[in-house]
Motif scaffolding. Structure first.
Motif, PDB file in Angstrom:
ATOM      1  N   ARG A   1       0.825  -1.203   0.000  1.00  0.00           N
ATOM      2  CA  ARG A   1       0.000   0.000   0.000  1.00  0.00           C
ATOM      3  C   ARG A   1       0.864   1.260   0.000  1.00  0.00           C
ATOM      4  NH1 ARG A   1      -5.228   1.710   2.301  1.00  0.00           N
ATOM      5  NH2 ARG A   1      -5.074   3.934   2.716  1.00  0.00           N
TER       6      ARG A   1
ATOM      7  N   VAL B   1      -8.682  -0.334   8.587  1.00  0.00           N
ATOM      8  CA  VAL B   1      -8.330   0.271   7.306  1.00  0.00           C
ATOM      9  C   VAL B   1      -8.647   1.752   7.345  1.00  0.00           C
ATOM     10  CG1 VAL B   1      -8.675   0.217   4.814  1.00  0.00           C
ATOM     11  CG2 VAL B   1      -8.879  -1.891   6.145  1.00  0.00           C
ATOM     12  N   CYS B   2      -7.663   2.538   6.984  1.00  0.00           N
ATOM     13  CA  CYS B   2      -7.923   3.976   6.812  1.00  0.00           C
ATOM     14  C   CYS B   2      -8.571   4.129   5.443  1.00  0.00           C
ATOM     15  CB  CYS B   2      -6.628   4.781   6.899  1.00  0.00           C
ATOM     16  SG  CYS B   2      -6.861   6.554   6.708  1.00  0.00           S
ATOM     17  N   PHE B   3      -9.890   4.004   5.406  1.00  0.00           N
ATOM     18  CA  PHE B   3     -10.578   3.882   4.120  1.00  0.00           C
ATOM     19  C   PHE B   3     -10.650   5.207   3.377  1.00  0.00           C
ATOM     20  CE2 PHE B   3     -14.146   2.936   1.290  1.00  0.00           C
ATOM     21  CZ  PHE B   3     -13.680   1.747   0.782  1.00  0.00           C
TER      22      PHE B   3
ATOM     23  N   CYS C   1      -9.011   8.024   1.767  1.00  0.00           N
ATOM     24  CA  CYS C   1      -7.722   8.464   1.255  1.00  0.00           C
ATOM     25  C   CYS C   1      -7.730   9.988   1.158  1.00  0.00           C
ATOM     26  CB  CYS C   1      -7.489   7.835  -0.118  1.00  0.00           C
ATOM     27  SG  CYS C   1      -5.971   8.320  -0.909  1.00  0.00           S
TER      28      CYS C   1
ATOM     29  N   VAL D   1     -15.225   9.302  -1.540  1.00  0.00           N
ATOM     30  CA  VAL D   1     -15.085   8.117  -0.722  1.00  0.00           C
ATOM     31  C   VAL D   1     -16.271   7.184  -0.929  1.00  0.00           C
ATOM     32  CG1 VAL D   1     -14.770   7.248   1.606  1.00  0.00           C
ATOM     33  CG2 VAL D   1     -13.802   9.467   0.948  1.00  0.00           C
TER      34      VAL D   1
ATOM     35  N   GLU E   1     -18.090   1.974   2.895  1.00  0.00           N
ATOM     36  CA  GLU E   1     -17.140   0.982   3.370  1.00  0.00           C
ATOM     37  C   GLU E   1     -17.744  -0.414   3.294  1.00  0.00           C
ATOM     38  OE1 GLU E   1     -14.466  -0.094   7.299  1.00  0.00           O
ATOM     39  OE2 GLU E   1     -15.532   1.819   7.170  1.00  0.00           O
TER      40      GLU E   1
ATOM     41  N   ARG F   1     -12.517  -4.279   1.793  1.00  0.00           N
ATOM     42  CA  ARG F   1     -12.128  -2.980   2.356  1.00  0.00           C
ATOM     43  C   ARG F   1     -10.737  -2.569   1.896  1.00  0.00           C
ATOM     44  NH1 ARG F   1     -14.107  -5.061   7.265  1.00  0.00           N
ATOM     45  NH2 ARG F   1     -11.982  -5.227   8.099  1.00  0.00           N
ATOM     46  N   HIS F   2      -9.799  -3.488   2.031  1.00  0.00           N
ATOM     47  CA  HIS F   2      -8.414  -3.159   1.670  1.00  0.00           C
ATOM     48  C   HIS F   2      -8.275  -2.926   0.168  1.00  0.00           C
ATOM     49  CE1 HIS F   2      -6.177  -3.553   5.438  1.00  0.00           C
ATOM     50  NE2 HIS F   2      -7.015  -4.514   5.769  1.00  0.00           N
TER      51      HIS F   2
ATOM     52  N   LYS G   1     -10.569  -1.813  -2.042  1.00  0.00           N
ATOM     53  CA  LYS G   1     -11.116  -0.507  -2.413  1.00  0.00           C
ATOM     54  C   LYS G   1     -10.242   0.621  -1.891  1.00  0.00           C
ATOM     55  CE  LYS G   1     -15.982  -1.509  -3.233  1.00  0.00           C
ATOM     56  NZ  LYS G   1     -17.373  -1.106  -2.964  1.00  0.00           N
ATOM     57  N   SER G   2      -9.692   0.429  -0.710  1.00  0.00           N
ATOM     58  CA  SER G   2      -8.799   1.450  -0.163  1.00  0.00           C
ATOM     59  C   SER G   2      -7.562   1.624  -1.037  1.00  0.00           C
ATOM     60  CB  SER G   2      -8.390   1.059   1.261  1.00  0.00           C
ATOM     61  OG  SER G   2      -7.462   1.989   1.787  1.00  0.00           O
TER      62      SER G   2
END
Length: 640
Positions: free
Chosen positions: A380, A427-429, A431, A440, A443, A450-451, A453-454
């Motif tokens: 990431r 997850v810090c969804f 950005c 955004v 979620e 989640r990860h 899409k993040s």
């Protein structure tokens, strides 16, 4: 009648018979394999007392002669085999049994003669010493026979139910990212029965040898031969599975292409060794040694711990290495197979003395999970920090985009494992670069969803930053349109990705690249279309001034088209459908306007002033976005 016979037998003779029967009973009791050391000592003491009875002293010489005769026959049997140097196990089970009977007779003779107090009979003492030497020769021979049986009659095979399906995924290299090779192992757990690692007809022979050697106080020698041979066989199985015994330093020094192959071999070895070979090894230990108590489990531990530690040693080196993103899939394979086989490992090493191996494997599984999380975080961060100093010149699909999409597509094959490892991972969804623009998504619930899409939010933010480096505003839109369209095509073309992102995400992304297409048309053709505006022209009037203005507009528009043509034929739209759609949209927006302009001024502009007809330009739009800059041909030659 019975009373008369009984009365005829002297009482001393009856006592002699009873003492002889007791003697034979004690000797039979000593043959029991389950007899403890204390019990053996008690029986030996009883034998000594029995033979000290006055009634049996007169039979000692006669008894000695009989024993020595049996000893001589057994000694000849043993020494004849020793002189031949042939292996008894290769001569058949009958010959093996004859040899073992001779050894048993030697041992019995030693026990009997040793209880007759040989201090008074020199010859008897020498006979006992000779029998001891012959027994040692036999024990050494049996130890070699054990090695021979375990070496020549072992069986090696890989169960069919443990086959693999291998896939290789090449991820496009994107600046700091490397290519990836991956092997996906069948995930459903399959139960496999233990099999004979030694030819079945030799197992009874081994059991008989073990019984004789243990009863002769040479059980340690049997275990040494048995454990050594089986440990070597297990190492050979590992080597056959291409699992090398490398040190941690050697593993850390391997290049990625070599290390990826070693990880693949480790996964296969882990699945087969813990799921089949160790189970079969434990079964063999129990078949041969179960009647000797805890020795069977101790032997299994000695046989298996070296190979188990070899597997753990490799894993320890992996979790000590750097968190390169391409390692994630190999680590997930390792996690999958270990999690699948942990129940086997707990069962195989259930004894207390084996607990350290169980603990090591459980700790290793946790370490693999931590390593996977750290490696994904590195991926990431790599996507987020993948900065460019130079613009991507032709507006195609950036290597980072293809790398990320292929990476996530491969991750989908590990959905279950990924969701277990990242179950508690936050997850810090949102950005930051996109949050300010209100972009955004809702979620999702699955950790993988989640990860994923993040990561794509991070990727899109990165692509927008890369687009800023492009000088032409129109090319910025082409660049973003290409990359977003590529993401959509990847998701639509893969059921796993579509399930991960959902139809709503696809619709939103299609709207984004369609908006970029509209923005491209506006940025490219607004100026050219402005030239064709008729604000200074009144229908029905045809003056010298209006004719001149019309001719100038026609020439200026053609010059503007030529500039766009020279530039944008070198731009790239890899998706054929998207390229065709944009060419059609250009034709509808631009060529239609030019055709209407020429129609309106057909009396003002003679053919000699028209460099390109509308049909000419419509044909030329088909050259756009092919990736090779072109120059327009001369107009007259084009119309010929």
């Amino acid at each position: 009648m019975g009373e008369r016979v009984a009365s005829d037998v002297p009482s001393c003779e009856m006592e002699r018979h009873l003492l002889a029967a007791a003697e034979h009973l004690l000797m039979a009791l000593k043959e029991s394999p389950n007899l403890s050391g204390d019990a053996r000592r008690v029986i030996s003491d009883l034998q000594s007392r029995l033979l000290a009875k006055p009634m049996l002293r007169e039979r000692r010489e006669e008894f000695f002669e009989e024993t020595e005769e049996r000893l001589n026959r057994s000694e000849k049997e043993i020494m004849d085999w020793e002189a031949s140097r042939l292996m008894i196990c290769e001569s058949g089970e009958a010959k093996c049994n004859e040899y073992l009977e001779a050894v048993v007779e030697i041992r019995r003779s030693i026990e009997v003669l040793g209880n007759v107090d040989p201090s008074r009979i020199v010859r008897q003492k020498e006979t006992v010493l000779r029998a001891d030497r012959v027994l040692e020769v036999a024990m050494s021979r049996l130890e070699e026979e054990v090695k021979c049986i375990l070496g020549r009659y072992k069986q090696t095979y890989v169960p069919r139910s443990m086959s693999f399906r291998s896939t290789t995924t090449n991820l496009a290299s994107g600046e700091s990212f490397s290519s990836l090779e991956d092997v996906v192992v069948d995930s459903p757990r399959q139960e496999v029965k233990a099999a004979d690692l030694i030819q079945p007809d030799m197992i009874p022979v081994l059991k008989s040898i073990a019984k004789v050697m243990f009863n002769s106080d040479h059980g340690q020698e049997f275990c040494r031969a048995f454990i050594g041979a089986r440990r070597d066989a297990l190492h050979e199985y590992l080597a056959g599975l291409e699992m090398k015994q490398l040190s941690i330093e050697e593993i850390l020094g391997l290049k990625w292409d070599v290390l990826s192959l070693e990880i693949r071999n480790w996964v296969r070895a882990m699945r087969i060794v813990t799921g089949f070979y160790l189970m079969s090894e434990q079964n063999l230990c129990n078949q041969i040694l179960a009647e000797f108590g805890e020795i069977a489990s101790a032997a299994f531990l000695d046989i298996s711990k070296s190979s188990a530690l070899t597997l753990l040693n490799f894993g320890e080196a992996i979790v000590m290495s750097s968190h390169r993103p391409e390692k994630l899939f190999g680590v997930l394979n390792m996690y999958e197979v270990l999690a699948d086989r942990l129940i086997n490992i707990d069962t195989l090493f259930s004894e207390e003395e084996c607990s350290f191996i169980r603990v090591e494997f459980h700790n290793f599984l946790a370490a693999l999970g931590n390593y996977a999380r750290a490696t994904f975080s590195e991926f990431r961060e790599g996507v987020e920090s993948n900065r460019s100093q130079k613009p991507f010149p032709k507006g195609g699909v950036h290597p980072l985009t293809s790398y990320v999409m292929n990476y996530i597509r491969t991750l989908c094959a590990y959905r279950t494992t990924f969701d277990v490892i990242f179950r508690d991972e936050q997850v810090c969804f949102m950005c930051p670069p996109l949050a300010a623009k209100g972009m955004v998504e809702d979620e999702p619930t699955s950790p993988l969803d989640r990860h994923s899409k993040s990561i794509l939010l991070v990727l899109e933010a990165n692509l927008r930053e890369k687009s800023i480096l492009l000088e032409q505003n129109a090319l910025k839109h082409i660049f973003l349109m290409n990359n977003i369209c590529y993401m959509v095509d990847k998701v639509k073309g893969c059921d796993d990705l579509r399930r991960c992102f959902g139809d709503e995400w696809i619709r939103k992304q299609i709207a984004k690249y369609q908006q970029n297409a509209t923005s491209y048309l506006r940025a490219t053709w607004s100026c050219a279309l402005t030239i064709l505006r008729e604000s200074d022209y009144s229908p029905g009037s045809s003056t010298s001034n209006t004719r001149t203005r019309a001719r100038e507009k026609c020439r200026a528009f053609c010059l503007a088209f030529e500039e766009v043509y020279k530039l944008q034929t070198g731009w790239v739209i890899p998706n054929p459908q998207l390229r065709s759609d944009l060419q059609i949209a250009t034709s509808q927006k631009v060529i239609t306007g030019y055709r209407a302009f020429l129609g309106m001024h057909k009396t003002d502009i003679d053919d000699k002033y028209i460099k390109y007809t509308a049909d000419d330009l419509e044909d030329l739009t088909l050259d756009f976005f092919e990736g090779s800059n072109r120059s327009l041909p001369r107009a007259k030659s084009r119309r010929k």
